[in-house]
Every structure is written in C-alpha cells, then in structure tokens.
Design a protein around this motif. Structure first.
Motif, short mmCIF file in Angstrom:
data_model
loop_
_atom_site.label_atom_id
_atom_site.label_comp_id
_atom_site.label_asym_id
_atom_site.label_seq_id
_atom_site.Cartn_x
_atom_site.Cartn_y
_atom_site.Cartn_z
N SER A 75 22.42 29.73 -63.29
CA SER A 75 21.11 30.25 -63.70
C SER A 75 20.78 29.75 -65.10
O SER A 75 21.62 29.21 -65.82
N ALA A 76 19.53 29.94 -65.50
CA ALA A 76 19.11 29.52 -66.83
C ALA A 76 19.89 30.26 -67.91
O ALA A 76 20.25 29.68 -68.94
N GLU A 77 20.17 31.55 -67.67
CA GLU A 77 20.93 32.32 -68.66
C GLU A 77 22.34 31.77 -68.83
O GLU A 77 22.85 31.66 -69.95
N VAL A 78 22.97 31.41 -67.72
CA VAL A 78 24.32 30.85 -67.78
C VAL A 78 24.30 29.47 -68.43
O VAL A 78 25.15 29.14 -69.27
N LEU A 79 23.33 28.64 -68.06
CA LEU A 79 23.23 27.30 -68.66
C LEU A 79 23.09 27.38 -70.18
O LEU A 79 23.75 26.64 -70.92
N SER A 80 22.23 28.27 -70.64
CA SER A 80 22.01 28.37 -72.08
C SER A 80 23.23 28.89 -72.81
O SER A 80 23.40 28.64 -74.01
N ALA A 81 24.11 29.61 -72.10
CA ALA A 81 25.32 30.14 -72.73
C ALA A 81 26.46 29.13 -72.73
O ALA A 81 27.25 29.10 -73.68
N VAL A 82 26.55 28.30 -71.69
CA VAL A 82 27.71 27.40 -71.58
C VAL A 82 27.43 26.00 -72.13
O VAL A 82 28.37 25.23 -72.37
N VAL A 83 26.17 25.65 -72.31
CA VAL A 83 25.84 24.33 -72.86
C VAL A 83 25.48 24.51 -74.34
O VAL A 83 24.46 25.12 -74.66
N PRO A 84 26.30 24.01 -75.25
CA PRO A 84 26.03 24.20 -76.68
C PRO A 84 24.69 23.58 -77.09
O PRO A 84 24.35 22.47 -76.68
N GLY A 85 23.93 24.34 -77.86
CA GLY A 85 22.66 23.85 -78.38
C GLY A 85 21.49 23.96 -77.42
O GLY A 85 20.38 23.53 -77.75
N LEU A 86 21.71 24.51 -76.23
CA LEU A 86 20.63 24.64 -75.24
C LEU A 86 20.07 26.06 -75.29
O LEU A 86 20.76 27.02 -74.98
N ASP A 87 18.82 26.20 -75.70
CA ASP A 87 18.21 27.53 -75.75
C ASP A 87 17.72 27.93 -74.36
O ASP A 87 17.70 27.12 -73.43
#
Length: 330
Positions: A229-241
C-alpha cells in the motif's frame, strides 16, 4: 355407603389427572431429548460438511498459487494483476458443480467467497529483530509507519523489546503456539497472527489500525513493492513521502514493476536506496481468507501459505467461531 363413595371418586379422579400429567411430562421430556439429539446431529453434520468444503476451497487456492509459479517459471514478479489476486465474490456453490451433481430442491443453499492476499505486501514484524538484537533500520521504518497512522511510538518500543525477549526464550525453550485456539505456549508469547500482537504490548486499537499494514511471518522477509500500500511504501522506501507513494501506486496500476531495477527507476531519487534485503517484487508468503455460508450459518477461516518454487505448504489454519445470521440471505 353413598357418603363415602364421593370422596373415593374424587381421589380416583385426582389420581387419574396426576397420572395423565406425569405421562404428558415424561412424553414431553422424551420428545425434547429426541429433538435435541437431532439438532446436535444436524449441527455436527453441518460443521463437518463445512470443514470439508472449506478444506477443498483452501486446497484450490494452493493450486492457483502453484499454477502461477509454474507459468512464471520462477522469474516473473508477483503483482495485483495476477489471477490469485482476484477476490471470489459470494457465489452459489452449485454453480461450481458438474452436470451430474446439480443442486436439488431441499438441499441447503451454500455460498462461497474468499481472497488471497500477499502477506509480503505488509511490513513483517519479524524484521524488527536481527541476530537477536533490535534492528535500528527496521525500527526506523516501523516508526515511520506509526507516525503516518498517528499511533503511539511507545507501543512500538514495547513491541520490539517484547519480541526480542520472546525470540530469545523460544530458542532456548521452544514451545509452539496453537494458532487455532490462540493459546500461547508456556515458554514464550510468540504470535503467529497480527491480532495476537497484543501479547507483545500493542493495544487492541493499535492492532486494528495496523491490521492492513503489518504481518507476522515465520522469518524476516522483504516487502513486495508491487503489492504494498501507499502507507507501507512511504515507510519502507527512504525519502518517499505519502503523496509520492500514492502517485507510485497509481502508476503501478497501469503496469507492475517487473524487477527491482524497474521499481528503482519508477521511484526516482528515492529508488536509489532500494536493496534486495528489504525490497522485492516477488513473494513467498500468502494469506488466504475463506468464507462459507450455509443458509444463515457463516464459517470463516484464515490460512498462511508458503510457496517454495512450485511447492505450496500451509503453515497454519485458523477457524473463526461460527456466526448465525438473523435470517438467511438469498
């Protein structure tokens, strides 16, 4: 003679009435016992039939995952456009029967629904501990998720510490947890499901908020960027809001990322920090949710499946208590 006959007739009538009442009571009790036995037998038969049909449905999902692996030949990415990701809406089981096994009038109406979800689309709690120690990198990623969901970071610290203690205890004195009953072993509170994380210090409200974003798997696993999900992506990818993560999810819907390098290119500057240990485009763990309704009785089950090559294995299976609807749906 005449005076004494009246009391005798009254006593005889009273005795006859008591006898009739006693016989009626015994007959009612016997009928109730018979009715109760019939109801118990019907319920047991229904549970048995439901269990067998649900087993067949879960085996069907394993076959779908196996066929997906065979067609991919181990090289293709796992994404939400594949057949396994399509949810089965509630359908009459009779529609799946062959011509010689048609539904007959008087048979119970049986409805089946379910879904396979990628367990690696969520952040794995087991990543918090690495080589017996709390991983600062994993802790930072989970902290980002907690912040996005506005959850207390103190509970995250408690979770990491209790997980570390439980893992150490399980290695020294292993005692497996019974996932079906939810009873932890005596040596360590080792959860197998997200709902069981309350054992390690999370509140029920926090667990409910995290349900769609975290998982509990037997080993550390990377996050599948194709299904996260977008929430997971933003948490696991550094620098991705979060806004950029939502744009990436929208872009991913038009075409999945076939490789980690493709995901790196799609994510721009944030993608340069991706690594194969924490990020992937393939999955090995899948969660299966099945729901079967027979008239107004509903049975739900959840299972965790691990896929190694083309082999699939069910790691655990949990049956929820039966639910009874107020009135049967048609």
């Amino acid at each position: 003679m005449t005076r004494s006959a009246h009391p005798q007739r009254g006593a005889a009538l009273l005795t006859a009435m008591l006898t009739v009442a006693l016989v009626a009571t015994l007959a009612s009790a016997a009928l109730w016992q018979q009715w109760r036995q019939v109801e118990i037998e019907i319920a047991e038969r229904g549970r048995s039939q439901t269990a067998w049909m649900m087993t067949g449905a879960l085996d069907w999902t394993r076959l779908i995952l196996r066929e997906d692996a065979i067609s991919a030949q181990g090289a293709a990415a796992d994404h939400l456009g594949e057949p396994w990701a399509l949810a089965v809406q509630e359908s009459k089981l009779s529609t799946f029967l062959s011509q010689d096994q048609q539904w007959r009038e008087g048979d119970a109406e049986v409805f089946l629904s379910g879904q396979i979800t990628d367990a690696q689309s969520r952040m794995n709690v087991m990543n918090l501990v690495e080589n017996g120690e709390i991983s600062p990198q994993a802790l930072a990623r989970f902290a980002a998720l907690f912040e996005r969901l506005d959850l207390p970071l103190a509970e995250l610290q408690t979770l990491a510490q209790q997980l570390q203690i439980s893992l150490k205890a399980s290695r020294t004195n292993p005692a497996p947890t019974n996932a079906g009953t939810g009873n932890p072993g005596p040596a360590a509170l080792m959860p197998q499901q997200t709902a069981q994380l309350v054992w390690l210090g999370l509140s029920p409200a926090t667990v409910a908020a995290l349900q769609a974003h975290i998982s509990v798997l037997p080993e550390a696993t990377p996050v599948n960027l194709n299904t996260a999900s977008a929430e997971v992506l933003s948490a696991v990818v550094p620098g991705l809001d979060l806004a950029s993560a939502r744009q990436a999810v929208s872009q991913r819907q038009r075409g999945h990322w076939a490789s980690l390098s493709a995901a790196q290119e799609a994510l721009g500057s944030s993608g340069r920090l991706l690594n194969a240990q924490q990020h992937s485009v393939q999955s090995r763990y899948f969660e299966v949710q099945g729901r079967m309704r027979i008239d107004n009785v509903v049975q739900q089950e959840t299972a965790l499946v691990r896929r190694e090559g083309i082999q699939t294995r069910m790691l655990w299976r949990v049956r929820s208590p039966q639910l009874r609807l107020d009135a049967p749906l048609q």
